[in-house]
Design a protein around this motif. Sequence first.
Motif, short mmCIF file in Angstrom:
data_model
loop_
_atom_site.label_atom_id
_atom_site.label_comp_id
_atom_site.label_asym_id
_atom_site.label_seq_id
_atom_site.Cartn_x
_atom_site.Cartn_y
_atom_site.Cartn_z
N ASP A 75 -37.10 87.28 -91.62
CA ASP A 75 -37.64 86.56 -90.47
C ASP A 75 -38.15 85.20 -90.95
O ASP A 75 -39.02 85.13 -91.83
CB ASP A 75 -38.77 87.36 -89.83
CG ASP A 75 -39.39 86.63 -88.66
OD1 ASP A 75 -38.69 86.42 -87.65
OD2 ASP A 75 -40.58 86.26 -88.77
N SER A 76 -37.61 84.13 -90.41
CA SER A 76 -37.92 82.79 -90.90
C SER A 76 -39.38 82.40 -90.69
O SER A 76 -39.93 81.61 -91.45
CB SER A 76 -37.01 81.76 -90.22
OG SER A 76 -37.19 81.80 -88.80
N LEU A 77 -40.03 82.95 -89.67
CA LEU A 77 -41.40 82.55 -89.36
C LEU A 77 -42.42 83.23 -90.26
O LEU A 77 -43.37 82.60 -90.73
CB LEU A 77 -41.70 82.86 -87.89
CG LEU A 77 -43.07 82.43 -87.36
CD1 LEU A 77 -43.25 80.92 -87.51
CD2 LEU A 77 -43.24 82.84 -85.90
N THR A 78 -42.24 84.52 -90.51
CA THR A 78 -43.23 85.28 -91.27
C THR A 78 -42.83 85.55 -92.71
O THR A 78 -43.67 85.91 -93.54
CB THR A 78 -43.49 86.63 -90.58
OG1 THR A 78 -42.27 87.39 -90.56
CG2 THR A 78 -43.97 86.43 -89.16
N GLY A 79 -41.54 85.44 -93.01
CA GLY A 79 -41.07 85.77 -94.35
C GLY A 79 -40.89 87.26 -94.58
O GLY A 79 -40.55 87.69 -95.68
N LEU A 80 -41.11 88.06 -93.53
CA LEU A 80 -40.94 89.51 -93.63
C LEU A 80 -39.48 89.87 -93.30
O LEU A 80 -38.67 89.00 -92.96
CB LEU A 80 -41.88 90.22 -92.67
CG LEU A 80 -43.38 89.92 -92.83
CD1 LEU A 80 -44.19 90.65 -91.76
CD2 LEU A 80 -43.87 90.31 -94.22
N ALA A 81 -39.17 91.14 -93.40
CA ALA A 81 -37.83 91.60 -93.06
C ALA A 81 -37.56 91.36 -91.58
O ALA A 81 -38.45 91.49 -90.74
CB ALA A 81 -37.67 93.08 -93.40
N SER A 82 -36.32 91.01 -91.26
CA SER A 82 -35.94 90.84 -89.87
C SER A 82 -35.80 92.20 -89.19
O SER A 82 -35.84 93.25 -89.84
CB SER A 82 -34.61 90.08 -89.77
OG SER A 82 -33.57 90.85 -90.34
N LYS A 83 -35.61 92.18 -87.88
CA LYS A 83 -35.49 93.44 -87.13
C LYS A 83 -34.30 94.26 -87.61
O LYS A 83 -34.42 95.47 -87.86
CB LYS A 83 -35.35 93.13 -85.64
CG LYS A 83 -35.17 94.38 -84.78
CD LYS A 83 -35.01 94.04 -83.31
CE LYS A 83 -34.81 95.30 -82.46
NZ LYS A 83 -34.66 94.97 -81.02
N ALA A 84 -33.14 93.61 -87.76
CA ALA A 84 -31.94 94.33 -88.19
C ALA A 84 -32.12 94.90 -89.60
O ALA A 84 -31.76 96.05 -89.87
CB ALA A 84 -30.72 93.42 -88.15
N ASP A 87 -50.55 80.54 -74.44
CA ASP A 87 -50.80 79.79 -73.20
C ASP A 87 -51.95 78.81 -73.36
O ASP A 87 -51.92 77.70 -72.78
CB ASP A 87 -51.10 80.76 -72.06
CG ASP A 87 -49.88 81.58 -71.66
OD1 ASP A 87 -48.76 81.15 -72.01
OD2 ASP A 87 -50.06 82.63 -71.02
N THR A 88 -52.98 79.18 -74.12
CA THR A 88 -54.17 78.33 -74.22
C THR A 88 -54.13 77.37 -75.40
O THR A 88 -54.62 76.24 -75.32
CB THR A 88 -55.43 79.19 -74.32
OG1 THR A 88 -55.33 80.05 -75.47
CG2 THR A 88 -55.60 80.04 -73.07
N LEU A 89 -53.56 77.81 -76.52
CA LEU A 89 -53.55 77.00 -77.74
C LEU A 89 -52.20 76.38 -78.05
O LEU A 89 -52.12 75.49 -78.91
CB LEU A 89 -54.01 77.84 -78.93
CG LEU A 89 -55.39 78.49 -78.81
CD1 LEU A 89 -55.68 79.33 -80.05
CD2 LEU A 89 -56.46 77.42 -78.62
N GLY A 90 -51.16 76.85 -77.40
CA GLY A 90 -49.83 76.30 -77.65
C GLY A 90 -49.02 77.21 -78.57
O GLY A 90 -49.54 78.04 -79.31
N HIS A 91 -47.70 77.02 -78.52
CA HIS A 91 -46.81 77.85 -79.30
C HIS A 91 -46.93 77.60 -80.80
O HIS A 91 -46.69 78.49 -81.61
CB HIS A 91 -45.37 77.66 -78.85
CG HIS A 91 -45.07 78.30 -77.52
ND1 HIS A 91 -45.33 77.68 -76.32
CD2 HIS A 91 -44.55 79.52 -77.22
CE1 HIS A 91 -44.98 78.47 -75.33
NE2 HIS A 91 -44.49 79.61 -75.83
N ALA A 92 -47.30 76.37 -81.17
CA ALA A 92 -47.47 76.08 -82.60
C ALA A 92 -48.61 76.93 -83.18
O ALA A 92 -48.50 77.46 -84.29
CB ALA A 92 -47.76 74.59 -82.81
N ALA A 93 -49.70 77.05 -82.40
CA ALA A 93 -50.81 77.89 -82.84
C ALA A 93 -50.39 79.36 -82.89
O ALA A 93 -50.77 80.11 -83.80
CB ALA A 93 -52.00 77.71 -81.91
N GLY A 94 -49.57 79.79 -81.91
CA GLY A 94 -49.07 81.15 -81.92
C GLY A 94 -48.21 81.44 -83.14
O GLY A 94 -48.32 82.50 -83.77
N ASP A 95 -47.36 80.47 -83.49
CA ASP A 95 -46.52 80.63 -84.69
C ASP A 95 -47.39 80.72 -85.95
O ASP A 95 -47.07 81.49 -86.86
CB ASP A 95 -45.54 79.46 -84.80
CG ASP A 95 -44.46 79.51 -83.73
OD1 ASP A 95 -44.33 80.56 -83.07
OD2 ASP A 95 -43.75 78.49 -83.56
#
Length: 355
Positions: A208-217, A250-258
Amino acid sequence: MEERSFWYNAFMGQVEPSFFAVNKDELDMANQTSVRLGTFVGMGVTLLVLISTYFVEVVAPMRMLYAGSCLLYAFGTLFSWSILRGARGWGRLGIYLLAFLSNIGAATVSTFFSPHDSAAIFYIIMFITSMLILDRPIGPVLLSCVSMAAFCMLTVIVKSDSPAVMQTDLLNGFFILLLCVWFDCYIINIRLKNLEAVRLFQALSETDSLTGLASKAAMEQLCRSYLSAGRAQSCALLMVDIDDFKRINDTLGHAAGDEVLHRAGEAMRCLFRESDVVGRFGGDEFLVLMKNISDPAAAVNKADQLRQALSAIMPAGRPLECSVGVATAQPGDGTGFATLFARADTALYSSKNAG
């Protein structure tokens, strides 16, 4: 680190040394394919040559010598192939042996059996066999040099009565060796770079590119493989869901969520063992397969530790909260991934409903 020259990198393979160890199985598989191809072609050529000796005027001693050399080559090709069957790590040895026997056989044919003719057969065989090898270019280059040295020695011994032919073969051999070295480096580097790109693509698809963990598949595949194999100890599947994650976006933005997801992934990677499988299942959901646990209660304790670790993440000054569903499987109970996942999913929603 001092920058290496292009020719040094080309000669050594233009990839990190660890690449050859990590991709050893793929390299051996490619070499095994070349050995099988070379074996069938070599056996076919040997059979045709043996048949042809009985339809041309060849004296009996030379015919026997020629037949013996062909049979030796046939035995070598079969041996090169047979040592690969059911064995790991023999790919390089097998193909080097096949290439060396091919080159020596071609050198023998081009000297003993063609003392007054050009050694075109040897040049062609040496050029082809060196390109079959997928390894650091230094290996095929050394093989070509050794084969050429043997050919030159035979040429000087056998073709001394034909000085013009001998000098022509030696001069041609020198230029063919230079051409072979350059072409080996070029072709092998292309094959190595292609394999490197394939491995990189596989790694990206499994991560998973965002977390560096294994992807779902990748997570599902690793869990299914582990659960389908025999287990001597219990295991546990943890399903983790970040509470009110939509509010963060919704409140902080998607960048904060990422950023929250990224830090959550780092916390999980630090908390669980390397042998455990940790992956992002999708959105704000994570899966953890804890292998070989002595007590199912250890999974519940680890879930509590995970909630505490994630609470250290403070988006907008509020501790991050999560819900965790835990499902365990005992050794020998035949529990598969689908069943264990359903149990963890049910436990997760029970946890959410209970607050």
